[in-house]
Design a protein around this motif. Sequence first.
Motif, short mmCIF file in Angstrom:
data_model
loop_
_atom_site.label_atom_id
_atom_site.label_comp_id
_atom_site.label_asym_id
_atom_site.label_seq_id
_atom_site.Cartn_x
_atom_site.Cartn_y
_atom_site.Cartn_z
N ALA A 191 40.52 38.43 65.21
CA ALA A 191 40.30 39.43 66.28
C ALA A 191 40.07 40.77 65.81
CB ALA A 191 41.69 39.23 67.01
N GLY A 192 39.86 41.06 64.42
CA GLY A 192 39.73 42.25 64.02
C GLY A 192 40.72 43.23 63.93
N LYS A 193 41.98 42.52 64.08
CA LYS A 193 43.00 43.56 64.14
C LYS A 193 43.79 43.77 62.60
CE LYS A 193 44.08 42.46 68.85
NZ LYS A 193 45.21 41.79 69.51
N LEU A 194 43.37 42.80 61.90
CA LEU A 194 43.87 42.86 60.44
C LEU A 194 43.14 42.59 59.31
CD1 LEU A 194 46.75 42.55 58.70
CD2 LEU A 194 46.67 39.85 59.39
N GLU A 195 43.19 43.35 58.31
CA GLU A 195 42.24 43.27 57.18
C GLU A 195 43.00 42.73 55.71
OE1 GLU A 195 39.48 46.42 56.49
OE2 GLU A 195 39.28 47.01 58.32
N LEU A 196 42.34 41.91 55.23
CA LEU A 196 43.03 41.41 53.82
C LEU A 196 42.37 42.00 52.50
CD1 LEU A 196 43.26 37.65 54.82
CD2 LEU A 196 44.83 39.58 55.47
N HIS A 197 43.02 42.68 51.56
CA HIS A 197 42.47 43.20 50.70
C HIS A 197 42.96 42.52 49.23
CE1 HIS A 197 41.29 46.12 53.46
NE2 HIS A 197 42.19 45.96 53.78
N GLY A 198 42.28 42.68 48.18
CA GLY A 198 42.68 42.27 46.94
C GLY A 198 42.69 43.34 45.75
N ALA A 199 43.44 43.57 44.93
CA ALA A 199 43.42 44.77 43.82
C ALA A 199 44.17 44.32 42.57
CB ALA A 199 44.08 46.09 44.47
N HIS A 200 43.80 44.96 41.54
CA HIS A 200 44.40 44.72 40.40
C HIS A 200 44.61 45.94 39.48
CE1 HIS A 200 44.33 43.53 36.09
NE2 HIS A 200 44.96 42.40 36.47
N PHE A 201 45.75 46.08 39.17
CA PHE A 201 46.29 47.58 38.30
C PHE A 201 46.56 47.39 36.99
CE2 PHE A 201 49.87 50.42 37.12
CZ PHE A 201 48.94 51.53 37.21
N GLY A 202 46.07 48.17 36.31
CA GLY A 202 45.93 48.17 34.83
C GLY A 202 47.18 48.99 34.24
N VAL A 203 48.06 48.17 34.05
CA VAL A 203 49.37 49.26 33.34
C VAL A 203 48.83 50.13 32.33
CG1 VAL A 203 51.59 48.77 32.52
CG2 VAL A 203 50.78 46.97 33.79
N ALA A 204 48.48 49.74 31.19
CA ALA A 204 48.17 50.72 30.18
C ALA A 204 47.01 51.83 30.40
CB ALA A 204 47.54 49.92 28.95
N THR A 205 46.15 51.36 31.53
CA THR A 205 45.02 52.58 31.60
C THR A 205 45.33 53.22 33.10
OG1 THR A 205 43.65 50.72 33.06
CG2 THR A 205 43.34 50.78 30.53
N GLY A 206 46.07 52.73 33.86
CA GLY A 206 46.13 53.13 35.28
C GLY A 206 44.97 53.00 36.01
N GLU A 207 44.17 51.99 35.87
CA GLU A 207 42.93 51.98 36.44
C GLU A 207 43.32 50.83 37.60
OE1 GLU A 207 38.27 51.41 35.51
OE2 GLU A 207 39.46 49.63 34.94
N LEU A 208 43.03 51.28 38.73
CA LEU A 208 42.89 50.24 39.93
C LEU A 208 41.50 49.80 40.32
CD1 LEU A 208 44.71 49.31 42.18
CD2 LEU A 208 43.79 50.79 43.77
N LEU A 209 41.57 48.35 40.27
CA LEU A 209 40.12 47.46 40.69
C LEU A 209 40.52 47.05 42.17
CD1 LEU A 209 39.48 45.52 37.35
CD2 LEU A 209 38.86 47.93 38.11
N VAL A 210 39.51 46.87 42.69
CA VAL A 210 39.59 46.56 44.25
C VAL A 210 38.50 45.37 44.30
CG1 VAL A 210 39.03 47.10 46.79
CG2 VAL A 210 40.22 48.69 45.04
N ARG A 211 39.18 44.51 44.92
CA ARG A 211 38.16 42.99 44.94
C ARG A 211 37.08 43.28 46.38
NH1 ARG A 211 38.33 38.45 48.49
NH2 ARG A 211 37.85 36.60 47.40
N ASP A 212 36.06 42.90 45.97
CA ASP A 212 34.83 43.00 46.88
C ASP A 212 35.04 41.73 47.79
OD1 ASP A 212 32.31 42.56 48.41
OD2 ASP A 212 31.22 43.71 46.75
N PRO A 213 35.15 41.93 48.94
CA PRO A 213 35.66 40.48 49.71
C PRO A 213 34.26 39.79 49.83
CG PRO A 213 35.31 42.37 51.23
CD PRO A 213 35.45 43.03 49.83
N ALA A 214 33.05 40.19 49.82
CA ALA A 214 31.85 39.27 49.87
C ALA A 214 31.60 38.54 48.54
CB ALA A 214 30.57 40.16 50.05
N THR A 215 31.91 38.99 47.38
CA THR A 215 31.41 38.44 46.09
C THR A 215 32.92 37.85 45.44
OG1 THR A 215 31.57 40.61 44.86
CG2 THR A 215 29.70 39.92 45.92
N GLY A 216 33.96 38.53 45.75
CA GLY A 216 35.32 37.99 45.00
C GLY A 216 35.33 39.03 43.56
N ASP A 217 34.33 39.87 43.40
CA ASP A 217 34.29 40.69 42.16
C ASP A 217 35.29 41.72 42.16
OD1 ASP A 217 32.52 38.79 40.89
OD2 ASP A 217 30.60 40.16 41.40
#
Length: 221
Positions: free
Chosen positions: A174-200
């Motif tokens: 219904a377009g009322k909710l979006e699902l997201h994935g992310a990955h946090f690098g503990v040592a680097t502090g880098e946040l990676l976000v998942r592309d929903p189209a490719t999964g990368d």
Amino acid sequence: MFPESLTEGYRSFLENRFPNESRRYAQLAKTQDPDVLVIGCCDSRVSPEVIFDVGPGELFVVRNVANIVPPCETGGEYHGTSAAIEFAVQALEVKHIVVLGHATCGGIKAFANKAKPLSPGNFIGKWVSLVKPAEDKAGDSSAPDYLTRLEHAMVSQSIENLQTFPFIRERVEAGKLELHGAHFGVATGELLVRDPATGDFAPVTDRTGQRLRPSAMINCA
């Protein structure tokens, strides 16, 4: 005896933070209205409130070993993660769900290494068996970056599992909710976000904190 470090921390909270945010806490005593549910790992190094620099009431957070979302099922008696998801979606009507994985995840490592039970109940072993469907997506288990790829694959698997809940699927469609994935690098502090189209997974900002242009994220992993 109650841990002295917590007592000291609470004193600091009362003396410094609470006076500055007392009005906010007074409002929160009446209701909460977060837009985002974060499903994260209970690892002490990965606090969503710290990573996203938010105040009280801004995130609804559920944490468990390896940030796993189980598939929807109604058997058994106790469903802590599913109960939190149900409340966030059905009662709070959050607009976003973020599955937050992280580097050096002990739960993922326990599954990959087939760790021995820590107790007769083998609670961790039974729980991380839910990583199994993600195993094939992670590729060669002998590769140096296998654990990282398995962490990424489990985030994606948890997103798939979220969609087995009818009330989530309905709100997404219904377009009322979006699902997201992310990955946090503990040592680097880098946040990676998942592309929903490719999964990368790709960085959401550069090292200076500036948002990356879409062209800068091509072929990032």
